[in-house]
Design a protein around this motif. Sequence first.
Motif, PDB file in Angstrom:
ATOM      1  N   MET A   8      42.558  43.978  42.710  1.00  0.00           N
ATOM      2  CA  MET A   8      41.890  43.315  42.176  1.00  0.00           C
ATOM      3  C   MET A   8      40.512  43.778  41.358  1.00  0.00           C
ATOM      4  O   MET A   8      40.279  43.898  39.976  1.00  0.00           O
ATOM      5  CB  MET A   8      41.720  41.762  42.874  1.00  0.00           C
ATOM      6  CG  MET A   8      42.649  40.676  42.446  1.00  0.00           C
ATOM      7  SD  MET A   8      41.911  39.707  43.982  1.00  0.00           S
ATOM      8  CE  MET A   8      41.402  39.120  43.449  1.00  0.00           C
TER       9      MET A   8
ATOM     10  N   ARG B  54      41.130  33.558  38.496  1.00  0.00           N
ATOM     11  CA  ARG B  54      41.383  32.669  38.331  1.00  0.00           C
ATOM     12  C   ARG B  54      43.348  32.233  39.833  1.00  0.00           C
ATOM     13  O   ARG B  54      43.604  31.414  40.495  1.00  0.00           O
ATOM     14  CB  ARG B  54      42.299  31.377  37.638  1.00  0.00           C
ATOM     15  CG  ARG B  54      42.774  30.467  37.429  1.00  0.00           C
ATOM     16  CD  ARG B  54      43.104  29.913  36.070  1.00  0.00           C
ATOM     17  NE  ARG B  54      43.156  30.767  35.049  1.00  0.00           N
ATOM     18  CZ  ARG B  54      45.028  31.341  35.324  1.00  0.00           C
ATOM     19  NH1 ARG B  54      46.180  30.582  36.130  1.00  0.00           N
ATOM     20  NH2 ARG B  54      45.833  32.135  34.130  1.00  0.00           N
ATOM     21  N   THR B  55      44.061  33.398  40.068  1.00  0.00           N
ATOM     22  CA  THR B  55      45.149  33.887  40.445  1.00  0.00           C
ATOM     23  C   THR B  55      44.474  34.323  41.484  1.00  0.00           C
ATOM     24  O   THR B  55      45.688  34.138  42.362  1.00  0.00           O
ATOM     25  CB  THR B  55      45.899  34.150  39.089  1.00  0.00           C
ATOM     26  OG1 THR B  55      45.703  35.862  38.987  1.00  0.00           O
ATOM     27  CG2 THR B  55      46.599  33.584  38.229  1.00  0.00           C
ATOM     28  N   GLN B  56      44.235  35.228  42.020  1.00  0.00           N
ATOM     29  CA  GLN B  56      43.689  36.134  43.123  1.00  0.00           C
ATOM     30  C   GLN B  56      44.681  36.801  42.724  1.00  0.00           C
ATOM     31  O   GLN B  56      45.013  37.339  44.314  1.00  0.00           O
ATOM     32  CB  GLN B  56      43.422  35.152  43.841  1.00  0.00           C
ATOM     33  CG  GLN B  56      42.329  33.628  44.358  1.00  0.00           C
ATOM     34  CD  GLN B  56      40.838  34.929  44.406  1.00  0.00           C
ATOM     35  OE1 GLN B  56      41.214  35.354  45.258  1.00  0.00           O
ATOM     36  NE2 GLN B  56      39.595  34.709  43.127  1.00  0.00           N
ATOM     37  N   ARG B  57      45.172  37.546  41.831  1.00  0.00           N
ATOM     38  CA  ARG B  57      46.502  38.066  42.227  1.00  0.00           C
ATOM     39  C   ARG B  57      45.906  39.444  40.708  1.00  0.00           C
ATOM     40  O   ARG B  57      45.039  39.406  40.042  1.00  0.00           O
ATOM     41  CB  ARG B  57      47.337  37.366  41.979  1.00  0.00           C
ATOM     42  CG  ARG B  57      47.914  37.048  42.923  1.00  0.00           C
ATOM     43  CD  ARG B  57      49.385  37.001  42.457  1.00  0.00           C
ATOM     44  NE  ARG B  57      49.994  36.282  43.957  1.00  0.00           N
ATOM     45  CZ  ARG B  57      50.153  36.544  44.907  1.00  0.00           C
ATOM     46  NH1 ARG B  57      50.652  37.995  45.195  1.00  0.00           N
ATOM     47  NH2 ARG B  57      50.525  35.717  45.630  1.00  0.00           N
TER      48      ARG B  57
ATOM     49  N   ARG C 178      39.407  27.276  44.697  1.00  0.00           N
ATOM     50  CA  ARG C 178      39.770  26.703  43.036  1.00  0.00           C
ATOM     51  C   ARG C 178      38.900  27.498  42.016  1.00  0.00           C
ATOM     52  O   ARG C 178      37.928  27.168  42.445  1.00  0.00           O
ATOM     53  CB  ARG C 178      40.475  25.721  42.620  1.00  0.00           C
ATOM     54  CG  ARG C 178      41.879  24.808  43.272  1.00  0.00           C
ATOM     55  CD  ARG C 178      42.607  23.987  42.886  1.00  0.00           C
ATOM     56  NE  ARG C 178      43.737  23.531  43.846  1.00  0.00           N
ATOM     57  CZ  ARG C 178      44.505  24.129  43.211  1.00  0.00           C
ATOM     58  NH1 ARG C 178      44.978  24.846  42.043  1.00  0.00           N
ATOM     59  NH2 ARG C 178      45.943  23.834  44.437  1.00  0.00           N
TER      60      ARG C 178
ATOM     61  N   ASP D 111      38.282  28.265  31.403  1.00  0.00           N
ATOM     62  CA  ASP D 111      38.480  26.716  30.466  1.00  0.00           C
ATOM     63  C   ASP D 111      37.319  27.230  28.881  1.00  0.00           C
ATOM     64  O   ASP D 111      37.859  27.712  28.626  1.00  0.00           O
ATOM     65  CB  ASP D 111      39.674  26.430  30.737  1.00  0.00           C
ATOM     66  CG  ASP D 111      41.249  26.729  31.726  1.00  0.00           C
ATOM     67  OD1 ASP D 111      41.243  27.619  31.916  1.00  0.00           O
ATOM     68  OD2 ASP D 111      41.188  25.843  32.206  1.00  0.00           O
TER      69      ASP D 111
ATOM     70  N   ARG E 138      41.237  35.262  34.148  1.00  0.00           N
ATOM     71  CA  ARG E 138      42.678  35.027  35.144  1.00  0.00           C
ATOM     72  C   ARG E 138      43.065  36.326  36.140  1.00  0.00           C
ATOM     73  O   ARG E 138      43.393  35.519  37.488  1.00  0.00           O
ATOM     74  CB  ARG E 138      44.053  35.512  33.801  1.00  0.00           C
ATOM     75  CG  ARG E 138      45.142  35.901  34.728  1.00  0.00           C
ATOM     76  CD  ARG E 138      46.702  36.924  33.884  1.00  0.00           C
ATOM     77  NE  ARG E 138      46.295  36.715  32.481  1.00  0.00           N
ATOM     78  CZ  ARG E 138      47.083  37.764  31.498  1.00  0.00           C
ATOM     79  NH1 ARG E 138      47.804  38.450  32.113  1.00  0.00           N
ATOM     80  NH2 ARG E 138      46.851  37.564  30.009  1.00  0.00           N
ATOM     81  N   ILE E 139      42.322  37.061  36.053  1.00  0.00           N
ATOM     82  CA  ILE E 139      42.595  37.703  38.292  1.00  0.00           C
ATOM     83  C   ILE E 139      41.685  36.848  38.519  1.00  0.00           C
ATOM     84  O   ILE E 139      42.085  36.292  39.804  1.00  0.00           O
ATOM     85  CB  ILE E 139      41.737  38.875  38.129  1.00  0.00           C
ATOM     86  CG1 ILE E 139      42.153  40.551  37.133  1.00  0.00           C
ATOM     87  CG2 ILE E 139      41.269  40.227  38.890  1.00  0.00           C
ATOM     88  CD1 ILE E 139      41.257  41.756  36.824  1.00  0.00           C
TER      89      ILE E 139
ATOM     90  N   ARG F 186      45.545  44.134  47.748  1.00  0.00           N
ATOM     91  CA  ARG F 186      45.736  43.541  46.991  1.00  0.00           C
ATOM     92  C   ARG F 186      44.359  43.096  46.110  1.00  0.00           C
ATOM     93  O   ARG F 186      44.412  43.086  45.151  1.00  0.00           O
ATOM     94  CB  ARG F 186      46.260  42.073  47.251  1.00  0.00           C
ATOM     95  CG  ARG F 186      46.726  40.924  45.672  1.00  0.00           C
ATOM     96  CD  ARG F 186      47.411  39.625  46.608  1.00  0.00           C
ATOM     97  NE  ARG F 186      46.086  38.471  46.907  1.00  0.00           N
ATOM     98  CZ  ARG F 186      46.661  37.680  47.666  1.00  0.00           C
ATOM     99  NH1 ARG F 186      48.160  36.897  48.055  1.00  0.00           N
ATOM    100  NH2 ARG F 186      45.950  36.676  48.214  1.00  0.00           N
TER     101      ARG F 186
ATOM    102  N   ARG G 256      40.990  38.264  30.488  1.00  0.00           N
ATOM    103  CA  ARG G 256      42.272  38.665  31.261  1.00  0.00           C
ATOM    104  C   ARG G 256      41.272  39.324  33.027  1.00  0.00           C
ATOM    105  O   ARG G 256      41.821  38.642  33.886  1.00  0.00           O
ATOM    106  CB  ARG G 256      42.487  40.506  31.561  1.00  0.00           C
ATOM    107  CG  ARG G 256      43.346  40.505  30.689  1.00  0.00           C
ATOM    108  CD  ARG G 256      43.216  41.459  29.005  1.00  0.00           C
ATOM    109  NE  ARG G 256      44.324  41.399  28.849  1.00  0.00           N
ATOM    110  CZ  ARG G 256      44.661  40.453  27.669  1.00  0.00           C
ATOM    111  NH1 ARG G 256      44.268  39.525  27.532  1.00  0.00           N
ATOM    112  NH2 ARG G 256      45.683  40.424  27.158  1.00  0.00           N
TER     113      ARG G 256
ATOM    114  N   ALA H 253      37.854  27.963  37.825  1.00  0.00           N
ATOM    115  CA  ALA H 253      38.397  28.109  36.148  1.00  0.00           C
ATOM    116  C   ALA H 253      37.047  28.029  35.696  1.00  0.00           C
ATOM    117  O   ALA H 253      36.322  28.126  35.555  1.00  0.00           O
ATOM    118  CB  ALA H 253      39.312  26.621  35.259  1.00  0.00           C
TER     119      ALA H 253
END
Length: 691
Positions: A234, A329-332, A291, A295, A326-327, A230, A323, A293
């Motif tokens: 990423m 932040r979500t670690q996916r 964590r 934003d 998002r990668i 994974r 994008r 972010a």
Amino acid sequence: MFRRLIYHPEVNYALRQTLILCLPVAVGLLLGHLQQGLLFSLVPACCNIAGLDTPHKRFFKRLAVGASLFAVSSFTVQLLLADNLPLPLIFLGMALLLGVTAEISSLHARLLPASLIAAIFTLSLAGNMPVWEPILLYIFGTLWYGLFNWFWFWLWREQPLRESLSLLYRQLADYCEAKYNLLTQHTDPETALPPLLTHQQKVVDLISQCYQQLHMLAAGKQSGYKRLLRTFQMALDLQEHISVSLHQPEEVQKLVERSHAEAVIRWNAQTISARLRVMADDILYHRYPQRFAMDKQIAALEKIARQHPDNLVGHFCEYHFSRIARILRTQRPLYARDLMADRQKRLPLFPALKSYLSLKSAALRNAARLGVMLSIASLVGNAFHLPKPYWILMTVMFVTQNGYGATRVRILQRAAGTLAGLIIAGVTLHLHVPQGYMLLVMLAITLISYLILRKNYGWAMIGFTVTAVYSLQLLSLNGEQFIVTRLIDTLIGCFIAFGGMVWLWPQWQSGLLRQNAHDALEADQEALRLILSDDPQPAPLAWQRMRVNQAHNALYNSLNQAMQEPGFNAHYLDDMKLWVTHSQFIVEHINAMTTMAREHHMLTPELAARYLESCEIALQRCQQRLEYDEPGESHDANILEGPETLPDTALSVMEQHVHRILGHLNTMHTISSVAWRQRPHHGIWLKRRLG
């Protein structure tokens, strides 16, 4: 602190190599057989060069093949020497016979130099011990090497892949930071693009290395590698979004002048780069990510995009940075993909042998080059009345690399390191240090040398030379007598290796530029066909995008090596450098278009077909310009007509990318025509058609 120390790549590697070498010596010392322990430590040198410490799903099979080749090489040398066959013929014949390994795969190719070094080591031992003893030494030495490495990789499971992924994330961070720190300098590609190309080259090389490791480990079938799989996916998404470019320097300059966009974009890039470096450490040191972010940074970009709706740069940066955020932040990854199988060619023995027997085989040429260099080294040894010129032969093998530039650097580092090491060893041997203290000093020097080996070969050679002289002293009590002789042998071996790379069937990269450029255009064409098809599928798109990046990377690598080669026309290489620059812009546009196609930002079927036809015509014109050697003429029967003029009004982002690709291809066609006037007029450059 302990975690950082033990998982550090250089420390982990140095500990492994030092223990492999020193444990047999320690056991031999305890049992009263120190000389046998020192001889046993010769085998890991062959195993390292053969790549037998590479984690692989067929680890023990490769180990058995390596041990068999070492034993056969040892027995062959002793048998032929007993029949009084000349040493030059022995090594020429062995090199040509073992060269077929390079046709099977690149990993198997490393067995050729390793087996030749095993034969050279045997040459130094022949006559001093029974015939069977060196053979058993290689068999049990390789077995010890393999079992220790298997235990080590079991103990530090996933660590090799973690090291590669950590390096990849660190390079992505450097690439992102460098790209957006040069934001207002993109008006001059001559100064802005070379550093970005270097970063892109390193990233793609590491991605290719990770692909190979995943394939060799069969990681997709092992649950323990799911998280690292994974993480790798990423990285593919991150590289895709970092490497895209609109290539609109005028629009960038307008946006920078009208707003504080430069500071905001740089703020986003630095935030992303800092996070990627933290992730690189987390991967390497087995830590769970914290964590994350950004934003505020994305909101500032969105505000600029709203304030300047007529400028596409703000929307472009907001799209890709959001994008990436998002990668992180979500670690996916952005979408689930099946990593396609590694398509690296691996031939069975008999088809490989058939291919090897062709005069066009690069493996045959490389084996013949090595065989001739070893034969010349043997003849030089005979001229100096050396019955066993093993040090000259070993120097030739150790400094010979794949290309001219790498061999030249290795020769300089080896010669300088050997000279300094021999001086240090000669001075310290006069101190008459007791054996126990000498062994402790050798242990410390070996550990330090392996710590710096991968980054500072020349400094490591000083330590290895000192330990080699100390070993001779412990084996025969006359190491001091060999110091001047070893220096002369090293210089002779370096000279032979340099001459072999320059004069013996050299594979000059400047001669391969045309073929690599043709291959890059072929990969671009296949990618555009997938992107502009009716139903682009994510998995083939992702695989072809990486093939485009890798093909361009091969072209850029060959250009860099060609710039260092002697005796070629600098004007031709300068023209090709400009050609490669435009090829990089096409790669960036394909990266961006792949993202849009996957998210279904599609053109109508009629418009897509029209654009695809225009792109294919432009690509074929460039390919044919590379293929025909007439510098300025145009053959109506062979060169296709240029793409029809396409409308410039109300273009979507996808259409803008296609238009810019067509513009770059038109420029590349012109450059190809000019470059042929500057090319060398001999050898491979006189071929009218590509193979």
